[in-house]
Design a protein around this motif. Structure first.
Motif, PDB file in Angstrom:
ATOM      1  N   MET A  27      34.398   4.926  -2.374  1.00 47.42           N
ATOM      2  CA  MET A  27      34.093   3.548  -2.362  1.00 47.42           C
ATOM      3  C   MET A  27      34.381   3.917  -1.298  1.00 47.42           C
ATOM      4  O   MET A  27      34.312   2.442  -0.025  1.00 47.42           O
ATOM      5  N   ASN A  28      35.539   3.681   0.479  1.00 50.82           N
ATOM      6  CA  ASN A  28      35.840   4.546   1.331  1.00 50.82           C
ATOM      7  C   ASN A  28      35.696   2.401   1.558  1.00 50.82           C
ATOM      8  O   ASN A  28      36.486   2.131   2.515  1.00 50.82           O
ATOM      9  N   HIS A  29      37.395   2.434  -0.102  1.00 53.81           N
ATOM     10  CA  HIS A  29      38.226   1.358   0.448  1.00 53.81           C
ATOM     11  C   HIS A  29      39.179   1.593   0.934  1.00 53.81           C
ATOM     12  O   HIS A  29      39.915   2.411   0.951  1.00 53.81           O
ATOM     13  N   ASN A  30      39.725   0.016   2.250  1.00 49.08           N
ATOM     14  CA  ASN A  30      40.468   0.340   2.590  1.00 49.08           C
ATOM     15  C   ASN A  30      42.236   0.245   2.078  1.00 49.08           C
ATOM     16  O   ASN A  30      42.881   1.028   2.506  1.00 49.08           O
ATOM     17  N   TYR A  31      42.487  -0.553   1.205  1.00 45.15           N
ATOM     18  CA  TYR A  31      43.770  -1.112   0.408  1.00 45.15           C
ATOM     19  C   TYR A  31      43.079   0.292  -1.036  1.00 45.15           C
ATOM     20  O   TYR A  31      42.627   0.059  -1.904  1.00 45.15           O
ATOM     21  N   MET A  32      44.620   0.395  -0.856  1.00 43.70           N
ATOM     22  CA  MET A  32      45.049   1.658  -2.605  1.00 43.70           C
ATOM     23  C   MET A  32      46.477   1.170  -3.353  1.00 43.70           C
ATOM     24  O   MET A  32      47.320   0.548  -1.810  1.00 43.70           O
ATOM     25  N   TYR A  33      46.092   1.447  -4.243  1.00 41.89           N
ATOM     26  CA  TYR A  33      47.405   1.085  -5.039  1.00 41.89           C
ATOM     27  C   TYR A  33      48.382   1.695  -6.382  1.00 41.89           C
ATOM     28  O   TYR A  33      47.430   2.418  -6.930  1.00 41.89           O
ATOM     29  N   TRP A  34      49.349   2.145  -6.719  1.00 45.31           N
ATOM     30  CA  TRP A  34      50.094   2.065  -7.508  1.00 45.31           C
ATOM     31  C   TRP A  34      50.863   1.840  -8.232  1.00 45.31           C
ATOM     32  O   TRP A  34      51.545   1.148  -7.692  1.00 45.31           O
ATOM     33  N   TYR A  35      50.441   1.838  -9.689  1.00 44.11           N
ATOM     34  CA  TYR A  35      51.025   0.559 -10.732  1.00 44.11           C
ATOM     35  C   TYR A  35      51.897   1.655 -12.048  1.00 44.11           C
ATOM     36  O   TYR A  35      51.255   2.543 -12.360  1.00 44.11           O
TER      37      TYR A  35
END
Lengths: 112, 110
Positions: A27-35
């Motif tokens: 989705m060309n998202h800048n922000y990514m996270y691991w939970y």
């Protein structure tokens, strides 16, 4: 448009082994996270990234490492697995103009 | 310390009942509050609230935010067994992180 994908879906590790959980978004998202999510609990942030080459620790980073060499990929590395790392791991992403996070299907990890 | 508290932690009702789930928060630089539904897999987005007093609605679900009293409620009317899930509340104090509550586990009995 696959959204956020994670592999593997399930994994059993022995104590002391290492592995990498893969996460990718298209989705060309800048922000990514691991939970991680333990049974009956909410989500705890392990690491996050605001763009390629930039990562930072979340609430529970010990025992984990991440890298972000491209916008699309955000792998999570477990070194020297411990039983306390038994959990469900979710990767998520969001764009820079909304706070809504999109989640992958999760990886269920058991360390014995 | 920023925190999000949800109540009740679990709730069992019968099909057709109306339920109200609560989310209170203490965060610096509040930007938005989000509700998610989690069935047996990943959380899925329900609502994002940024302004007080404006109700967001989707079918039988609705939510409202009170920025003065620092809480939000999620209402579900005419509940169905498919509404059984964990409902998660999260607050964004910055433009990319979310502080998550522990969730409310809702069980709808037929």
């Amino acid at each position: 448009n696959a959204g956020v994908t994670q592999t593997p879906k399930f994994r059993i590790l022995k104590i002391g082994q290492s592995m990498t959980l893969q996460c990718a978004q298209d989705m060309n998202h800048n922000y990514m996270y691991w939970y991680r999510q333990d049974p009956g609990m909410g989500l705890k942030l392990i690491y996050y990234s605001v763009g390629a080459g930039i990562t930072d620790k979340g609430e529970v980073p010990n025992g984990y490492n991440v890298s972000r060499s491209t916008t699309e990929d955000f792998p999570l590395r477990l070194e020297l697995a411990a039983p306390s790392q038994t959990s469900v791991y979710f990767c998520a992403s969001s764009s820079s103009d909304t706070y809504e996070q999109y989640f992958g299907p999760g990886t269920r990890l058991t360390v014995t | 310390e920023d925190k999000v508290v949800q109540s009740p932690l679990s709730l069992v009702v019968h099909e057709g009942d109306t339920v109200t789930l609560n989310c209170s928060y203490e965060v610096t630089n509040f930007r938005s509050l989000l509700w998610y539904k989690q069935e047996k897999k990943a959380p899925t987005f329900l609502f994002m609230l940024t302004s007080s007093g404006i109700e967001k609605k989707s079918g039988r679900l609705s939510s409202i935010l009170d920025k003065k009293e620092l809480f939000s409620i999620l209402n579900i009317t005419a509940t169905q067994t498919g509404d059984s899930a964990i409902y998660l509340c999260a607050v964004s104090p910055f433009n990319y992180q979310l502080i998550w509550g522990a969730g409310t586990k809702l069980i709808i009995k037929p």
